[in-house]
Design a protein around this motif. Sequence first.
Motif, PDB file in Angstrom:
ATOM      1  N   TYR A  43      14.472 -12.067  -0.428  1.00 56.25           N
ATOM      2  CA  TYR A  43      13.697 -11.329   0.560  1.00 56.25           C
ATOM      3  C   TYR A  43      12.303 -11.027   0.020  1.00 56.25           C
ATOM      4  CZ  TYR A  43      18.321 -10.574   2.517  1.00 56.25           C
ATOM      5  OH  TYR A  43      19.568 -10.767   3.039  1.00 56.25           O
TER       6      TYR A  43
ATOM      7  N   LYS B 132      12.063  -9.112   4.775  1.00 53.42           N
ATOM      8  CA  LYS B 132      12.320 -10.334   5.541  1.00 53.42           C
ATOM      9  C   LYS B 132      12.939 -11.382   4.619  1.00 53.42           C
ATOM     10  CE  LYS B 132       8.345  -9.601   8.479  1.00 53.42           C
ATOM     11  NZ  LYS B 132       7.776  -8.524   7.656  1.00 53.42           N
TER      12      LYS B 132
ATOM     13  N   THR C 132      13.439 -14.661   2.880  1.00 53.62           N
ATOM     14  CA  THR C 132      12.531 -15.767   2.571  1.00 53.62           C
ATOM     15  C   THR C 132      13.266 -17.028   2.157  1.00 53.62           C
ATOM     16  OG1 THR C 132      12.284 -14.983   0.296  1.00 53.62           O
ATOM     17  CG2 THR C 132      10.637 -14.247   1.905  1.00 53.62           C
TER      18      THR C 132
ATOM     19  N   TYR D 211      12.031 -19.602   4.682  1.00 52.87           N
ATOM     20  CA  TYR D 211      11.478 -19.015   5.899  1.00 52.87           C
ATOM     21  C   TYR D 211      10.051 -18.570   5.649  1.00 52.87           C
ATOM     22  CZ  TYR D 211      16.490 -18.686   6.813  1.00 52.87           C
ATOM     23  OH  TYR D 211      17.827 -18.971   6.964  1.00 52.87           O
ATOM     24  N   LYS D 212       9.153 -18.867   6.599  1.00 49.11           N
ATOM     25  CA  LYS D 212       7.748 -18.444   6.542  1.00 49.11           C
ATOM     26  C   LYS D 212       7.457 -17.575   7.754  1.00 49.11           C
ATOM     27  CE  LYS D 212       6.993 -21.127   3.017  1.00 49.11           C
ATOM     28  NZ  LYS D 212       6.816 -20.640   1.685  1.00 49.11           N
ATOM     29  N   TYR D 213       6.644 -16.527   7.562  1.00 45.84           N
ATOM     30  CA  TYR D 213       6.345 -15.553   8.617  1.00 45.84           C
ATOM     31  C   TYR D 213       4.842 -15.461   8.855  1.00 45.84           C
ATOM     32  CZ  TYR D 213      11.127 -14.153   7.648  1.00 45.84           C
ATOM     33  OH  TYR D 213      12.485 -14.163   7.472  1.00 45.84           O
TER      34      TYR D 213
ATOM     35  N   ASP E 180       6.744 -12.465  12.615  1.00 47.30           N
ATOM     36  CA  ASP E 180       7.561 -13.453  13.315  1.00 47.30           C
ATOM     37  C   ASP E 180       7.837 -14.639  12.400  1.00 47.30           C
ATOM     38  OD1 ASP E 180       7.326 -11.994  15.779  1.00 47.30           O
ATOM     39  OD2 ASP E 180       5.341 -12.870  16.039  1.00 47.30           O
ATOM     40  N   CYS E 181       9.077 -15.116  12.420  1.00 47.48           N
ATOM     41  CA  CYS E 181       9.406 -16.321  11.657  1.00 47.48           C
ATOM     42  C   CYS E 181       8.765 -17.508  12.372  1.00 47.48           C
ATOM     43  CB  CYS E 181      10.919 -16.503  11.556  1.00 47.48           C
ATOM     44  SG  CYS E 181      11.379 -17.900  10.509  1.00 47.48           S
TER      45      CYS E 181
ATOM     46  N   LYS F  45       8.282 -20.655  10.659  1.00 45.21           N
ATOM     47  CA  LYS F  45       8.673 -21.934  10.075  1.00 45.21           C
ATOM     48  C   LYS F  45       9.961 -21.781   9.282  1.00 45.21           C
ATOM     49  CE  LYS F  45       5.492 -24.629   8.220  1.00 45.21           C
ATOM     50  NZ  LYS F  45       4.534 -25.196   7.255  1.00 45.21           N
ATOM     51  N   GLU F  46      10.859 -22.763   9.453  1.00 47.76           N
ATOM     52  CA  GLU F  46      12.053 -22.896   8.638  1.00 47.76           C
ATOM     53  C   GLU F  46      11.998 -24.269   7.988  1.00 47.76           C
ATOM     54  OE1 GLU F  46      15.631 -20.484  10.868  1.00 47.76           O
ATOM     55  OE2 GLU F  46      15.830 -22.621  10.524  1.00 47.76           O
TER      56      GLU F  46
END
Length: 88
Positions: free
Chosen positions: A39, A44, A46, A66-68, A73-74, A76-77
Amino acid sequence: DVNDPGKGSWHQYQGDRLLEERYVYNQSELSDFGHRYMYDSEGKRTADYYGYFSKMPDVFMQRTLYKYNDKGDCIKEIKDAENAKTYT
């Protein structure tokens, strides 16, 4: 045997954050295999690594990053696995 789901699962938390999820064998033996979650400072998630804990995070069977954006807001995965194509 990593393909045997065992007798249940064990979870480690830090506050409300799930850090590790492992399989339980023979009613009490924890597996060296499962998920490790990471996280950021805002809580969040990560990363989600799946594989052997003794080898993570450098070696894994599967990984999701995960990118925010600035709003939290997320956006990108990124999913990859050993010897497999990376999906975004």
